[in-house]
Motif scaffolding. Structure first.
Motif, mmCIF file in Angstrom:
data_model
loop_
_atom_site.group_PDB
_atom_site.id
_atom_site.type_symbol
_atom_site.label_atom_id
_atom_site.label_comp_id
_atom_site.label_asym_id
_atom_site.label_seq_id
_atom_site.Cartn_x
_atom_site.Cartn_y
_atom_site.Cartn_z
ATOM 1 N N LEU A 203 0.858 -1.184 0.000
ATOM 2 C CA LEU A 203 0.000 0.000 0.000
ATOM 3 C C LEU A 203 0.893 1.232 0.000
ATOM 4 O O LEU A 203 1.928 1.256 0.657
ATOM 5 N N SER A 204 0.484 2.244 -0.746
ATOM 6 C CA SER A 204 1.263 3.478 -0.748
ATOM 7 C C SER A 204 0.856 4.330 0.453
ATOM 8 O O SER A 204 -0.219 4.153 1.021
ATOM 9 N N TYR A 205 1.749 5.224 0.822
ATOM 10 C CA TYR A 205 1.480 6.081 1.965
ATOM 11 C C TYR A 205 2.121 7.442 1.745
ATOM 12 O O TYR A 205 3.020 7.607 0.934
ATOM 13 N N GLN A 206 1.617 8.405 2.484
ATOM 14 C CA GLN A 206 2.157 9.760 2.502
ATOM 15 C C GLN A 206 2.716 10.024 3.897
ATOM 16 O O GLN A 206 2.255 9.444 4.871
ATOM 17 N N ARG A 207 3.681 10.941 3.978
ATOM 18 C CA ARG A 207 4.250 11.353 5.272
ATOM 19 C C ARG A 207 4.024 12.846 5.443
ATOM 20 O O ARG A 207 4.878 13.656 5.115
ATOM 21 N N PRO A 208 2.863 13.238 5.974
ATOM 22 C CA PRO A 208 2.588 14.666 6.137
ATOM 23 C C PRO A 208 3.435 15.329 7.217
ATOM 24 O O PRO A 208 3.531 16.549 7.251
ATOM 25 N N SER A 209 4.013 14.516 8.103
ATOM 26 C CA SER A 209 4.911 15.030 9.138
ATOM 27 C C SER A 209 5.908 13.923 9.462
ATOM 28 O O SER A 209 5.687 12.768 9.094
ATOM 29 N N PRO A 210 6.999 14.249 10.129
ATOM 30 C CA PRO A 210 8.024 13.232 10.400
ATOM 31 C C PRO A 210 7.518 12.017 11.188
ATOM 32 O O PRO A 210 8.047 10.931 11.027
ATOM 33 N N GLY A 211 6.490 12.182 12.001
ATOM 34 C CA GLY A 211 6.009 11.077 12.821
ATOM 35 C C GLY A 211 4.689 10.492 12.402
ATOM 36 O O GLY A 211 4.040 9.805 13.181
ATOM 37 N N GLN A 212 4.254 10.748 11.143
ATOM 38 C CA GLN A 212 2.936 10.269 10.704
ATOM 39 C C GLN A 212 3.024 9.649 9.321
ATOM 40 O O GLN A 212 3.703 10.163 8.435
ATOM 41 N N TRP A 213 2.287 8.549 9.154
ATOM 42 C CA TRP A 213 2.173 7.847 7.880
ATOM 43 C C TRP A 213 0.690 7.704 7.581
ATOM 44 O O TRP A 213 -0.050 7.104 8.365
ATOM 45 N N ASP A 214 0.226 8.256 6.461
ATOM 46 C CA ASP A 214 -1.177 8.187 6.059
ATOM 47 C C ASP A 214 -1.309 7.161 4.943
ATOM 48 O O ASP A 214 -0.655 7.277 3.903
ATOM 49 N N VAL A 215 -2.163 6.156 5.173
ATOM 50 C CA VAL A 215 -2.291 5.028 4.256
ATOM 51 C C VAL A 215 -3.696 5.027 3.671
ATOM 52 O O VAL A 215 -4.683 4.843 4.387
ATOM 53 N N ALA A 216 -3.782 5.214 2.350
ATOM 54 C CA ALA A 216 -5.070 5.179 1.660
ATOM 55 C C ALA A 216 -5.148 3.893 0.833
ATOM 56 O O ALA A 216 -4.156 3.195 0.644
ATOM 57 N N GLY A 217 -6.350 3.587 0.355
ATOM 58 C CA GLY A 217 -6.517 2.464 -0.558
ATOM 59 C C GLY A 217 -6.541 1.098 0.099
ATOM 60 O O GLY A 217 -6.450 0.082 -0.586
ATOM 61 N N HIS A 218 -6.691 1.054 1.401
ATOM 62 C CA HIS A 218 -6.769 -0.240 2.092
ATOM 63 C C HIS A 218 -8.222 -0.711 2.121
ATOM 64 O O HIS A 218 -9.141 0.044 1.841
ATOM 65 N N SER A 219 -8.425 -1.973 2.472
ATOM 66 C CA SER A 219 -9.781 -2.524 2.552
ATOM 67 C C SER A 219 -10.177 -2.848 3.987
ATOM 68 O O SER A 219 -10.971 -3.755 4.221
ATOM 69 N N GLY A 220 -9.608 -2.135 4.939
ATOM 70 C CA GLY A 220 -9.964 -2.333 6.334
ATOM 71 C C GLY A 220 -8.866 -2.956 7.174
ATOM 72 O O GLY A 220 -8.969 -2.995 8.393
ATOM 73 N N VAL A 221 -7.801 -3.463 6.517
ATOM 74 C CA VAL A 221 -6.672 -4.055 7.231
ATOM 75 C C VAL A 221 -5.394 -3.416 6.702
ATOM 76 O O VAL A 221 -5.201 -3.305 5.494
#
Length: 173
Positions: A69-87
Motif C-alpha cells: 500500500l502506498s502512503y504519505q508522510r505529512p509530518s516526520p512522525g505520521q504515515w497516512d495510508v489510503a486504498g486499504h480494505s480495512g486491514v
C-alpha cells in the motif's frame, strides 16, 4: 478482552547486536478512509518533545496479505495510508541504544522498551483494547504491567493510554 479487531503488535529482536527491534503492527476493522499511523512525540511523565520517529527505518506497509500500500508522510512522525480494505500491516525497524526510561534500549542481553519510543499506533483507535507479543531470546522473561494472557509472551492492555504507560523489560533477570 475481546479479540475482535484488536490492534496487534509483534516485537522481535533479530538484530539486537545492532540495537534494533523489528515491529509489526496489524490494524484491522479500519474505516474505508485513509488510516493515520503515528509515533508518539513524548512519554508519560516527561514534558519534552522527542521525535521518536527519527529512529524508524525500513518501513513496509501492506494490506495484511502482502500487497503493498502506498502512503504519505505529512509530518516526520505520521504515515497516512489510503486504498486499504480495512486491514493495514505496518512493518519497520526501530533503533534504540539508550536505557533511561524515555527511549528504547536494546542489546544482546536485554531490551528496555519505552512504548512511545517503540510502537507506532493508529489514530482513532486509542480507546480499543490492544495486544502485544514479544518474540525474544528463549531465556528472556518479560516484566511489564501489561495484562498477561495464556501465552507467556503475549500481553494485552485495555487501551492505548495504558499501553503507552507500560514500560517493559525483557531479559534473563
Amino acid at each position: 478482552i475481546s479479540t475482535a479487531n484488536l490492534p496487534e503488535w509483534l516485537v522481535s529482536f533479530p538484530n539486537a547486536v545492532h540495537h534494533e527491534a523489528e515491529i509489526t503492527l496489524v490494524a484491522s476493522g479500519l474505516p474505508r478512509r485513509p488510516a493515520l499511523f503515528q509515533m508518539s512525540r513524548s512519554s508519560p511523565g516527561r514534558y519534552a518533545v522527542h521525535e521518536f520517529a527519527k529512529n524508524v527505518s525500513d518501513i513496509e506497509i501492506d494490506d495484511g496479505a502482502g500487497a503493498a500500500l502506498s502512503y504519505q508522510r505529512p509530518s516526520p512522525g505520521q504515515w497516512d495510508v489510503a486504498g486499504h480494505s480495512g486491514v493495514v500491516r505496518v512493518r519497520y525497524e526501530v533503533f534504540g541504544d539508550q536505557v533511561d526510561g524515555t527511549f528504547l534500549g536494546i542489546d544482546t542481553t536485554h531490551a528496555h522498551i519505552n512504548i512511545p519510543a517503540t510502537l507506532m499506533w493508529a489514530r482513532g483507535f486509542e480507546g480499543r483494547p490492544v495486544r502485544v507479543t514479544f518474540d525474544a531470546a528463549p531465556d528472556w522473561k518479560v516484566a511489564t504491567q501489561l495484562k498477561p494472557t495464556n501465552d507467556s509472551r503475549t500481553f494485552t492492555a485495555p487501551n492505548l493510554q495504558y499501553l503507552i504507560d507500560s514500560p517493559t523489560e525483557l531479559s534473563n533477570f
